[in-house]
Scaffold this active site. Structure first.
Site, PDB file in Angstrom:
ATOM      1  N   SER A   1       0.824  -1.206   0.000  1.00 12.49           N
ATOM      2  CA  SER A   1       0.000   0.000   0.000  1.00 12.49           C
ATOM      3  C   SER A   1       0.858   1.256   0.000  1.00 12.49           C
ATOM      4  O   SER A   1       1.597   1.508  -0.946  1.00 12.49           O
ATOM      5  CB  SER A   1      -0.960  -0.036   1.192  1.00 12.49           C
ATOM      6  OG  SER A   1      -1.861   1.051   1.141  1.00 12.49           O
TER       7      SER A   1
ATOM      8  N   ASP B   1      -3.696   6.193  -3.030  1.00 11.00           N
ATOM      9  CA  ASP B   1      -2.549   5.625  -2.327  1.00 11.00           C
ATOM     10  C   ASP B   1      -1.844   4.628  -3.252  1.00 11.00           C
ATOM     11  O   ASP B   1      -2.211   4.468  -4.422  1.00 11.00           O
ATOM     12  CB  ASP B   1      -2.965   4.996  -0.995  1.00 11.00           C
ATOM     13  CG  ASP B   1      -3.887   3.802  -1.139  1.00 11.00           C
ATOM     14  OD1 ASP B   1      -4.430   3.587  -2.235  1.00 11.00           O
ATOM     15  OD2 ASP B   1      -4.072   3.071  -0.145  1.00 11.00           O
TER      16      ASP B   1
ATOM     17  N   ASP C   1      -1.569   1.358  -3.698  1.00 12.14           N
ATOM     18  CA  ASP C   1      -2.271   0.283  -4.397  1.00 12.14           C
ATOM     19  C   ASP C   1      -3.641   0.726  -4.896  1.00 12.14           C
ATOM     20  O   ASP C   1      -4.441  -0.089  -5.362  1.00 12.14           O
ATOM     21  CB  ASP C   1      -2.385  -0.972  -3.524  1.00 12.14           C
ATOM     22  CG  ASP C   1      -3.118  -0.736  -2.205  1.00 12.14           C
ATOM     23  OD1 ASP C   1      -3.146   0.420  -1.731  1.00 12.14           O
ATOM     24  OD2 ASP C   1      -3.649  -1.699  -1.632  1.00 12.14           O
TER      25      ASP C   1
ATOM     26  N   ASP D   1      -6.446   1.646  -3.664  1.00 12.00           N
ATOM     27  CA  ASP D   1      -7.744   1.227  -3.132  1.00 12.00           C
ATOM     28  C   ASP D   1      -8.375   2.323  -2.276  1.00 12.00           C
ATOM     29  O   ASP D   1      -9.541   2.224  -1.898  1.00 12.00           O
ATOM     30  CB  ASP D   1      -7.649  -0.091  -2.342  1.00 12.00           C
ATOM     31  CG  ASP D   1      -6.749   0.000  -1.122  1.00 12.00           C
ATOM     32  OD1 ASP D   1      -6.001   0.994  -0.985  1.00 12.00           O
ATOM     33  OD2 ASP D   1      -6.770  -0.944  -0.309  1.00 12.00           O
TER      34      ASP D   1
END
Length: 454
Positions: free
Chosen positions: A99, A243, A245, A247
């Protein structure tokens, strides 16, 4: 390597420094354990842009195939794109990402078929135990007929599915600055936004897991400074930051001012309730603004309050059949997306809401942002339990106050509330406070901090 799995297997995922804490041989064991625990005959795997991600992902695939599972690799993707594949294919999945953590970290987010979460209580503890056993005794023998490993591209299908869940037909032309933070938003945004009446101004779309421009964590104010500046320079209608990743999404208005994730939660909740005929349950965690349950009730819905953390949100969504859930950390969960979180779908809702009327974003979100908030304030403490007990002792028994311990300690009155909860991974207490006006919020915030840091 002598891995200490207690340090890298967290409450909801695997995460640690590569190769110091985990490496490809351990990833292969995790792949084998994942298949054994889930009983999967086939799985899907994706990864982000970190330098270590392709190797770790392929090692996990080898481990899974060695236990007889057929593996579909979807390659570079956002975490919600992996959830899409898990839901659309009906397969357990694994996403390789850390992340917003620095480049030296990597991790695995795992799910069962239909993007159902795998956490400590839903399989992760067993996966860890098997991996630890095999670290001691050696990798398990491969089954007689190993599984296959194949590739499949899901980006176009993922984008089409998201666009099918939001009515974008009447969106007026918008100028949108998007900061991908060198993360997976740079991969997904061009395809998801394709064909929309959007003048896209891309920032840091180059995939680079070393994050050369700024950390890919838009909840930290220093990481959205570039976005805010560019929105003002471009006279854009809004800015969106993702962010690492992709999500989570964070929004700034036409002035470059941050829009509270609670306001986004309330806005999307109102839209999802309208889409479901003015009925439905909406989940919100206990540090979202009072605005959220108010807006949900005003729009015919039923708000349900839960602990902080995606496993709690997803659990409550499954239990209640909720249509939507939101967290103040900018995670947004949708029933029509297998109860999984997708910042991209939330971003499309913001575009549809803004583009469906003539006013600026600041005016649109004002009706969803009704209170003065402190934001989350972290304090390092030696004794989390002791400090929480001191806060409880200071407020317990006061007239007009209510205390609850659903998650940490929440103290509330008619005009304000605050929550203090311990971090699971660091010696921190996290404070969130909100009140009907700025002066009251400041007073309550400072009073609570005085006890926490006393």
């Amino acid at each position: 390597m002598a891995a200490d799995l207690s340090q890298i297997v967290k409450a909801y995922d695997v995460r640690g420094v590569v190769p110091d804490q985990w490496d490809e041989p351990l990833a292969e064991l995790f792949g084998a354990a994942f298949v054994q625990v889930t009983g999967a005959e086939a799985i899907v795997i994706g990864h982000d842009m970190r330098p270590s991600s392709p190797g770790l992902s392929r090692a996990f695939a080898r481990g899974a195939a060695g236990r007889g599972a057929d593996v579909t690799e979807i390659g570079l993707c956002s975490t919600d794109q992996l959830y899409y594949a898990s839901g659309a294919f009906g397969l357990p999945g694994a996403m390789f990402t850390a992340s917003h953590n620095p480049a030296k970290y990597n991790g695995i987010k795992m799910c069962r078929a239909g993007a159902a979460p795998v956490g400590q209580d839903t399989g992760l503890a067993e996966i860890r135990a098997l991996a630890e056993q095999w670290l001691d005794t050696g990798a398990p023998e491969a089954v007689g007929t190993p599984g296959t490993i194949s590739r499949r591209d899901t980006l176009e299908d993922y984008a089409a599915h998201l666009r099918s869940l939001v009515d974008l037909s009447s969106v007026r032309p918008l100028k949108v600055v998007v900061d991908a933070g060198n993360g997976m938003g740079g991969h997904t945004v061009p395809t998801v936004f394709a064909g929309l009446p959007v003048d896209l101004v891309p920032m840091y779309f180059e995939l680079d897991g070393t994050f050369p421009n700024h950390e890919a964590n838009p909840l930290d104010p220093k990481n959205v400074v570039d976005l805010q500046k560019r929105v003002r320079e471009e006279h854009a209608d809004l800015g969106i930051a993702f962010d690492g990743d992709a999500d989570r999404c964070f929004v700034v208005d036409e002035n470059g001012d941050p829009v509270s994730p609670s306001a986004i939660t309330a806005l999307v909740a109102a839209r999802e309730l309208a889409r479901h005929g003015g009925k439905g349950t909406v989940i919100h965690n206990l540090i979202t603004s009072w605005s959220v349950p108010e807006v949900v009730r005003e729009n015919g819905g039923t708000p349900v309050r839960t602990r902080v953390g995606h496993s709690f949100i997803k659990g409550e969504m499954a239990r209640t059949g909720a249509i939507f859930g939101g967290e103040h950390s900018a995670h947004y969960y949708f029933k029509d997306f297998w109860n999984a979180d997708t910042g991209m779908l939330a971003a499309l809702h913001v575009l549809a809401a803004l583009g469906g009327q003539d006013g600026p974003l600041s005016q649109l979100v004002a009706e969803y942002d009704r209170y003065a908030s402190s934001g989350e304030i972290n304090s390092t403490v030696d004794d989390q339990k002791g400090r929480l007990a001191a806060i409880k002792a200071a407020y317990e028994g006061r007239e007009g106050l209510a205390l609850d311990e659903l998650d940490g300690l929440t103290v509330s009155s008619a005009d304000w509330w605050f929550n203090v909860r311990p971090s699971n991974t660091e010696p921190l207490l996290r404070l969130n406070a909100e009140a009907k006006d700025e002066a009251t919020m400041t007073k309550i915030r400072d009073e609570a901090l005085g006890i926490i840091r006393g």
